[in-house]
Design an enzyme around this catalytic site. Sequence first.
Site, PDB file in Angstrom:
ATOM      1  N   HIS A  76      18.159  26.753  69.153  1.00  0.00           N
ATOM      2  CA  HIS A  76      19.578  26.380  69.583  1.00  0.00           C
ATOM      3  C   HIS A  76      19.111  24.701  69.615  1.00  0.00           C
ATOM      4  O   HIS A  76      20.249  23.551  69.494  1.00  0.00           O
ATOM      5  CB  HIS A  76      20.247  26.562  71.036  1.00  0.00           C
ATOM      6  CG  HIS A  76      21.481  26.169  71.156  1.00  0.00           C
ATOM      7  ND1 HIS A  76      22.744  25.607  70.182  1.00  0.00           N
ATOM      8  CD2 HIS A  76      22.534  27.660  71.755  1.00  0.00           C
ATOM      9  CE1 HIS A  76      23.178  26.101  70.935  1.00  0.00           C
ATOM     10  NE2 HIS A  76      23.882  27.027  71.365  1.00  0.00           N
ATOM     11  N   ASP A  83      23.578  25.147  65.142  1.00  0.00           N
ATOM     12  CA  ASP A  83      24.381  25.137  66.522  1.00  0.00           C
ATOM     13  C   ASP A  83      25.397  26.867  65.811  1.00  0.00           C
ATOM     14  O   ASP A  83      25.229  27.768  64.758  1.00  0.00           O
ATOM     15  CB  ASP A  83      25.414  24.340  66.372  1.00  0.00           C
ATOM     16  CG  ASP A  83      25.451  22.965  66.204  1.00  0.00           C
ATOM     17  OD1 ASP A  83      24.556  22.346  67.369  1.00  0.00           O
ATOM     18  OD2 ASP A  83      25.409  21.523  65.504  1.00  0.00           O
TER      19      ASP A  83
END
Length: 437
Positions: A409, A413
Site C-alpha cells: 500500500h 493504491d
Amino acid sequence: MSKYIFNLPDIGEGIAEAEIVKWHIKVGDVVAEDDQLADVMTDKATVEMEAPVSGTITAIAGEEGDIIAIGSMLVEIAVEGEIDPEKLEELEASDNGAENAKADAVTSVQDVDIKEKNTPSEPAVEKQSEAAPAPVETAADTASEASQSEGNKPLATPAVRKRAADLGVDLRQVKAQGEHIRHSDLDAYLNYGSGEGYRPAGASRKREDETIKVIGMRRKIAQNMAESKRHIPHFSYVDEIDMTELEDMRADLNANRGDRPKLTMLPLMIVAICRSLPDFPMLNAIYDDEAGVVTRHGAVHLGMATQTDQGLMVPVLRDAQDMNVWQLATEIGRLAAAARDGTAKAAELSGSTLTLTSLGPLGGVATTPVINRPEVAIIGPNKIVERPVIIDGEIHARKLMNLSISCDHRVVDGYDAASYVQALKHLLETPVLLFAD
C-alpha cells in the site's frame, strides 16, 4: 601425527557468517581428501564443504543450525604424520581450502518465497506414491495364527493385528464375532466396547510431541516472511472471473498441440498478466524502502512459487512477455523441475519483478498471499469450480475462479489494484484478445 584446522573459507560476496545446515561426518570418522564434510548456507547460497586433507575428524564446529563466522574453525582433522609443506602452502594460498567450496552447486535462497504454501498449478503437483496392496489373508496366515493361539493370544489376521498395534489396542479386550478378530470387531470395540463410550475409529492414535530446530531453507523462509510482514503494509483484493471460454480454448489448444507440451491454465494466465501490465507499471516494480526508490520494470521477470522438499522457492521466468504459451509451458516445467531437484542456478532463482502463486486444484475460495519482498505485488489465482450463473434470466453452468492480488500500500493504491484486476479479468473472459495484435 599432526592436526589440521579447517576454517570456514570466505565464499564470496562479503559474507560474514554461515549456517551449518547438514553435517556429513561426525567426530571419529575417517575421511579422505575431497570427502564431503558439511553443507553451509549463507544469505545467497548453500555450499558444499569438502575435506582438504585425509585423516580422522577430532572436532566439529557445532550442531546443525548453528551460525559460525567466516574464518572460524569448521572441523579439526588429525593427519597421519606431518602435512607435506607444499600441500600446506597450497592450502594456505587457497584461503584454507576456499577452492573446495563448490559454488557451482548452489541453491539460491535470496528470493525464497515468503508466504504460506501457495504454489503454481504445475509445480504444485506433489508426488504421490501408489498405495501398497493390503495384506491378503491366506490359509498359511490362518494356520500360523492358529499355531500362536496358545497363552490366550487372540486369533487375528496380520492386517488386523498391525492396525490394533498402531491404535494401541490390546486384542485380548476385543470380542470376536467368529473365530478370528476382524476389522469390524475392532471397529465395534473402538466405537462402543472400550468402556470409554463412543469415539471415532483411530481416535486413540496420538503422535508424540516433537521439537524441531528451524534451520536452513525453512529458517530463511521464516525470516523473509517476517521481514515482509514487518515492513510492507499489505492489502488484498479478490474478484470473480468466468473462466469458461478460456478453459474451452485451452482444451482446443491441447487437442491440436502435436508434440508440444500439454497446457495447464498457467501459461494462458501469464500471457494475460503480461499483456495487461504495461498500463499498470506500478505493479511490475520493486521498492527499496531504505533508499526510498521504486524501480518500475519494463520486462516481466515473473516469479513462480514452487513447492520443493526444502521449502518454497521462486524460480523466475525471465522476459515472460516475449514468450508464447508453448514456450511458457516448456520453461515452467523446466524451472519447476530444476527447483525441486536442486539443479536450479542462482540466476534462475533471483531477480523477479512480480510473483504468481497458486495452489492449483487445492486453490480454495480465496487467498491473501504475502508479497515477495522487495516486489510490490503478488497474484494468486484460486480453484476453478463449476457453479450456476444467471445469464439473461436463465441458469447456466459456468466455470468460475476467484483471483486474488496482494499489494504494497506504500506504492500501489487500492484503485490501481482493482483496475488492474478488471483489465486482467477482461482478457481472461475474452481469451481471443490474448492472441490479437
